[in-house]
Design a protein around this motif. Sequence first.
Motif, short mmCIF file in Angstrom:
data_model
loop_
_atom_site.label_atom_id
_atom_site.label_comp_id
_atom_site.label_asym_id
_atom_site.label_seq_id
_atom_site.Cartn_x
_atom_site.Cartn_y
_atom_site.Cartn_z
N GLN A 177 -33.10 19.39 43.82
CA GLN A 177 -33.20 19.46 42.35
C GLN A 177 -32.71 18.17 41.70
OE1 GLN A 177 -34.80 22.10 40.85
NE2 GLN A 177 -34.78 20.62 39.16
N ALA A 178 -31.62 17.64 42.22
CA ALA A 178 -31.07 16.40 41.64
C ALA A 178 -32.07 15.25 41.78
CB ALA A 178 -29.76 16.05 42.35
N HIS B 128 -31.32 20.67 50.96
CA HIS B 128 -30.43 21.56 50.21
C HIS B 128 -30.98 21.68 48.78
CE1 HIS B 128 -27.05 23.36 48.20
NE2 HIS B 128 -26.48 23.58 49.38
N PRO B 129 -31.12 22.93 48.26
CA PRO B 129 -31.76 23.09 46.95
C PRO B 129 -31.13 22.23 45.84
CG PRO B 129 -31.29 25.23 47.95
CD PRO B 129 -30.73 24.19 48.87
N ARG B 130 -29.83 22.04 45.90
CA ARG B 130 -29.18 21.25 44.84
C ARG B 130 -29.47 19.76 44.99
NH1 ARG B 130 -23.16 23.56 44.20
NH2 ARG B 130 -23.11 22.06 42.47
N ALA C 56 -25.09 15.24 44.29
CA ALA C 56 -25.30 16.65 44.66
C ALA C 56 -24.61 16.95 45.99
CB ALA C 56 -26.80 16.95 44.74
N ASP D 190 -18.18 22.73 46.61
CA ASP D 190 -18.42 24.12 46.19
C ASP D 190 -18.60 25.06 47.38
OD1 ASP D 190 -18.23 23.08 43.71
OD2 ASP D 190 -20.37 23.23 43.19
N GLU D 191 -19.21 24.56 48.45
CA GLU D 191 -19.44 25.41 49.62
C GLU D 191 -18.34 25.24 50.67
OE1 GLU D 191 -23.53 25.28 51.05
OE2 GLU D 191 -24.30 25.19 49.00
N ASP E 107 -20.98 17.52 45.40
CA ASP E 107 -20.78 18.83 44.76
C ASP E 107 -20.89 19.96 45.79
OD1 ASP E 107 -20.59 17.55 42.34
OD2 ASP E 107 -22.67 17.94 41.74
N VAL E 108 -21.91 19.87 46.65
CA VAL E 108 -22.14 20.93 47.64
C VAL E 108 -20.96 21.00 48.62
CG1 VAL E 108 -23.59 21.60 49.61
CG2 VAL E 108 -24.66 20.90 47.45
N THR F 280 -25.33 18.49 54.83
CA THR F 280 -25.55 19.56 53.85
C THR F 280 -26.88 20.26 54.08
OG1 THR F 280 -26.27 17.74 52.41
CG2 THR F 280 -24.10 18.66 51.99
#
Length: 422
Positions: free
Chosen positions: A61-62, A56-58, A307, A314-315, A310-311, A52
């Motif tokens: 952040q997590a 990765h910003p997500r 995260a 979502d991506e 999720d990435v 990822t």
Amino acid sequence: MTNMTDRKNAAISRGVGMTTQIYADRAENAEIWDKEGNRYIDFAAGIAVVNTGHRHPRVIQAVKDQLDRFTHTCHQVVPYENYVALAERLNAALPGDFPKKTAFYTTGAEAVENAIKIARHYTGRPGVVAFAGGFHGRTFMGMSLTGKVQPYKAGFGPMMNDVWHLPFPNDLHGVSAEDALAALDRLFKADIDPARVAAIIVEPVQGEGGFYEVPAGFMQRLRAVCDQHKILLIADEVQTGFARTGKLFAMEHHGVAADLTTMAKGLGGGLPISAVTGRAEVMDSPNPGGLGGTYAGNPLAVAAAHAVLDVIEDEQLCDRATRLGQRLKQRLAGIASEVPEITDIRGPGFMNAVEFNVAGSDKPNPEMTNRIREEALKRNLILLTCGVYGNVIRFLAPLTIQDEVFDEALDKLEDSIRAARA
Ligand SMILES: Cc1ncc(COP(=O)(O)O)c(C=O)c1O
């Protein structure tokens, strides 16, 4: 002032091999900058870890959110919901229409160790069958299962008892699926009663061993042998997992489920976490306290793993892996007619490799392979080699790599291959 290489040589064990002497300062997605400010394109991803992308910003952040709450309680002492929720997600995501359970660890080797412990406990049998060329880690069971002597096993023996190796089916190197299955049959006749075998462990695509994929249909036949003798099938997805092969797990390409799966690397997006997921009744065999570890399922790494999942979703990173792999393989195929040393271009999704022989022969060409890696490094592209003969370049860039950075890397790769022949 002594340079970093001298300091490293004076301070760090020689046994910790290093592919580059780039000292990382910061990294973003598929790029790394060193202390002097030089920029590199990263086609290694920390050996298939940052699928990822770096930071990765997500994921960041997590981890930051978790840092502000707590960093460690030890799940065996004071548990946390995130650990349970991650297990629920993996149980649902792994192939196999049966109830599953999970336990977390920190490294890939630790996941492998525990998968074998669980398999032995459940079956009450000692034997484990693995494949030549396979890689399963550097701990005692990990290296015993690993099918490559140098540098992983030589001098570290004795290895663990009751570990047996089969030839890996690989048509390119003259081993058919029939040959491998015949060897299994011989093993059961000559060396070990199948009633004493707890598990067969296999990488759906061999990683360190050379990026060779299990041929179509072979996994199903292995599954049938396991079912016949009540042997557990363990898929080591430490390197293949988390969208790398164009599916969340490489076993999804094979239409059968493993009883146990080991995972690590891509799961944490750069934070150390690994897992064993498998049939609930098998996972539940060891007594409380028999599994675990102080740092196993560390809260920061668990937050990162949520995260990451999720990435990937979502991506749509599974689809992206397939598209990136197609572009890379097309580019290599485009120059193959001018580079007779290229003997094979392969790999599902974006778990791709190119193999080099001496032109016009079937002799592996590790010298040229290494020159390509060095030429790429001169052009600020980080490549990794692999394979029992060291004649394979494997490509493991983050699946999130930007198109323009990917195109730039392909240009550098082509230039490096041409330069290595000059
Ligand atoms: C398939 C496989 N299994 C196990 C391992 C060991 O993982 P770790 O280095 O995290 O212990 C690796 C590492 O490369 C691997 O590729």
